[in-house]
Design a protein around this motif. Structure first.
Motif, PDB file in Angstrom:
ATOM      1  N   GLN A 179       0.848  -1.189   0.000  1.00  0.00           N
ATOM      2  CA  GLN A 179       0.000   0.000   0.000  1.00  0.00           C
ATOM      3  C   GLN A 179       0.889   1.246   0.000  1.00  0.00           C
ATOM      4  O   GLN A 179       1.808   1.348   0.807  1.00  0.00           O
ATOM      5  CB  GLN A 179      -0.873  -0.014   1.255  1.00  0.00           C
ATOM      6  N   CYS A 180       0.613   2.174  -0.899  1.00  0.00           N
ATOM      7  CA  CYS A 180       1.428   3.387  -0.975  1.00  0.00           C
ATOM      8  C   CYS A 180       0.892   4.432  -0.008  1.00  0.00           C
ATOM      9  O   CYS A 180      -0.121   4.225   0.655  1.00  0.00           O
ATOM     10  CB  CYS A 180       1.464   3.932  -2.397  1.00  0.00           C
ATOM     11  N   GLU A 181       1.544   5.558   0.034  1.00  0.00           N
ATOM     12  CA  GLU A 181       1.147   6.628   0.968  1.00  0.00           C
ATOM     13  C   GLU A 181      -0.211   7.224   0.613  1.00  0.00           C
ATOM     14  O   GLU A 181      -0.823   7.909   1.426  1.00  0.00           O
ATOM     15  CB  GLU A 181       2.242   7.705   1.037  1.00  0.00           C
ATOM     16  N   PRO A 213      -2.570   8.771  -7.375  1.00  0.00           N
ATOM     17  CA  PRO A 213      -1.964  10.103  -7.224  1.00  0.00           C
ATOM     18  C   PRO A 213      -0.467  10.059  -6.877  1.00  0.00           C
ATOM     19  O   PRO A 213       0.222  11.044  -7.080  1.00  0.00           O
ATOM     20  CB  PRO A 213      -2.744  10.738  -6.068  1.00  0.00           C
ATOM     21  N   CYS A 214       0.023   8.928  -6.370  1.00  0.00           N
ATOM     22  CA  CYS A 214       1.448   8.853  -6.031  1.00  0.00           C
ATOM     23  C   CYS A 214       2.328   8.792  -7.273  1.00  0.00           C
ATOM     24  O   CYS A 214       3.534   9.000  -7.193  1.00  0.00           O
ATOM     25  CB  CYS A 214       1.733   7.633  -5.143  1.00  0.00           C
ATOM     26  N   GLY A 215       1.716   8.505  -8.414  1.00  0.00           N
ATOM     27  CA  GLY A 215       2.464   8.503  -9.672  1.00  0.00           C
ATOM     28  C   GLY A 215       3.070   7.158 -10.051  1.00  0.00           C
ATOM     29  O   GLY A 215       3.546   6.989 -11.169  1.00  0.00           O
ATOM     30  N   ARG A 216       3.063   6.187  -9.134  1.00  0.00           N
ATOM     31  CA  ARG A 216       3.632   4.871  -9.483  1.00  0.00           C
ATOM     32  C   ARG A 216       2.699   4.193 -10.490  1.00  0.00           C
ATOM     33  O   ARG A 216       1.485   4.169 -10.293  1.00  0.00           O
ATOM     34  CB  ARG A 216       3.781   3.993  -8.241  1.00  0.00           C
ATOM     35  N   ASN A 217       3.271   3.655 -11.526  1.00  0.00           N
ATOM     36  CA  ASN A 217       2.414   3.075 -12.565  1.00  0.00           C
ATOM     37  C   ASN A 217       2.954   1.745 -13.070  1.00  0.00           C
ATOM     38  O   ASN A 217       2.699   1.351 -14.194  1.00  0.00           O
ATOM     39  CB  ASN A 217       2.237   4.063 -13.725  1.00  0.00           C
TER      40      ASN A 217
HETATM   41 ZN   LIG Z   1       0.076   4.930  -5.135  1.00  0.00          ZN
END
Ligand SMILES: [Zn+2]
Length: 444
Positions: A253-255, A315-319
């Motif tokens: 899970q990202c921020e 929204p964190c930009g990781r894709n």
């Molecule tokens: Zn993310």
């Protein structure tokens, strides 16, 4: 089902190598050659044509049937490159996995990149406290309390040596709080049920608790109730890490709260549920591991359901890889409405989260229309709470649901070491709920 995810440049070559090596050199997968449409087809099509791999097949083939020809498990064990790790518990299928520590650590390090807090804090030699069931990790000692130095292992401190938190004494919980202060972990890794229990105790006594840089949830699905209780004590970022002993770290899970695939270390195939049961965005995942020369997991059924992110971006930009908006829970936590619609743990948990004054819950579906809700609550108006809970459950499961609310002093984990938040006391075969357009027929 295919999405337009982006993957690392070598994702497809790794997928191809693993599949072809497995079909030609790994005994467990040799029967799958019959399903391969052939090298002229795109790799995703070839994967989709393959069956799912289940724990029962690990049991049949482990260990030597899960390594490529030319690798000798006995030699690997002798050299210390690998170990055998058995899982147990009568509520689950016990298997012996091949444990490759170096690969495991690398898979974990790659997963940290998927969360900004983890990548800033987790250096690989950072102090980490673990609050979990010693049946899953650490040292078991139910009769005698182990001193702190007996619960240390390299950079880790295991805060708990007891297999059932229902038996935790005040002294034991005081010790845990004290040790967090002494050890000052950068990361606190926790089974959410266990941490929630400690937090209820600390909140009741208004105890100040050392704040780590990050709390990582593993082992169990963190419910809304867990989050509410933990946030009363900890005001730090949390991240849920999703993986299994067989597959290593699969999602982090990202921020921003979404889940990103650890696509350097695994391939994920997604099989949606039928639309009447939550598809096409909710479904089952099958995981194929990369980079582990000692253990070939191909389309391993982790027996979890996930919700693919509808926007397909974060929204964190990781894709890189799949993006999930949620983990939906274990398939053994699924229940059915009176009309037979599948209800995931997340859906049940969302519904129950409106109830106030609940410490713990477990929902058991006894039969098609009979449900028992076990509650731990310190509310004095139990009759009112029973009414509220019944209303919530009828809304979810149907007006004709026969409900009992049963009050308990405390709930205990299953013999797997983990808590069951929901379960049906009869088998629910998940394959029947999957959209058949995306399922290959499989061996045997
Ligand atoms: Zn993310």
């Amino acid at each position: 089902m295919r999405f337009n995810w982006e993957f690392p440049p070598d994702y497809y070559s790794k997928s191809q190598n693993i599949l072809e090596t497995s079909l030609s050199q790994v005994a467990a997968y040799r029967p799958w050659r019959a399903y391969d449409p052939g090298q002229e087809h795109p790799i995703d099509v070839r994967y989709e044509a393959m069956p799912a791999f289940h724990k029962t097949e690990i049991r049949k083939n482990s260990p030597q049937g899960l390594v490529p020809a030319g690798r000798d498990v006995r030699r690997g064990l002798e050299s210390g490159e690998i170990a055998l790790a058995s899982t147990s518990g009568s509520s689950d299928i016990s298997v012996t996995n091949i444990w490759n520590q170096e690969w495991w650590d690398a898979s974990e390090r790659a997963s940290w990149k998927l969360n900004s807090y983890a990548s800033a804090i987790a250096t690989g030699d950072h102090p980490e406290a673990i609050l979990a069931n010693p049946l899953n990790v650490g040292f078991v000692s139910d009769m005698v309390d182990l001193p702190m130095e007996k619960r240390r292992l390299s950079r880790f401190l295991y805060l708990n040596e007891k297999t059932n938190p229902a038996t935790w004494s005040s002294e034991l919980m005081d010790r845990m709080i004290g040790e967090l202060d002494i050890f000052k972990p950068a990361v606190l890794e926790a089974n959410p049920s266990f941490l929630a229990k400690l937090c209820r105790y600390a909140a009741d006594r208004k105890r100040k608790v050392f704040q780590p840089g990050l709390i990582v949830f593993t082992y169990e699905y963190p419910t809304k109730l867990h989050y509410q209780q933990i946030r009363q004590v900890f005001d730090v970022p949390t991240a849920s890490s999703y993986g299994t002993t067989e597959t290593g770290y699969v999602f982090m899970q990202c921020e921003e709260g979404k889940f990103h695939q650890n696509s350097e270390f695994c391939r994920v195939d997604f099989q949606p549920l039928k639309s009447e049961h939550g598809g096409p965005f909710v479904g089952r995942i099958l995981v194929t591991t990369f980079n582990n020369p000692w253990y070939y997991m191909v389309r391993f059924d982790t027996r979890d359901l996930v919700r693919v992110d509808e926007e397909g971006k974060c929204p964190c930009g990781r894709n890189s890889g799949f993006i999930l908006s949620a983990i939906e829970g274990r398939t053994i936590s699924n229940t059915l409405t009176c009309e037979g619609r599948l209800v995931t743990l997340r859906e049940l948990d969302d519904a129950l989260s409106v109830l106030n004054g609940i410490d713990e819950y477990r929902l058991e579906q006894v039969s098609g229309k009979t449900y028992d809700l076990h509650l731990v609550s310190r509310r004095s108006d139990k009759a009112r709470l029973t009414e509220e809970a019944s209303e919530v459950l009828k809304e979810l499961y149907g007006e004709e649901a026969r409900l009992s609310v049963i009050y308990e002093d405390a709930l205990s984990p299953e013999d797997s070491g983990k808590y069951s938040m929901a379960k049906a006391l009869f088998p629910i075969d998940i394959e029947k709920y999957l959209d058949e357009r995306y399922i290959s027929k499989g061996v045997d």
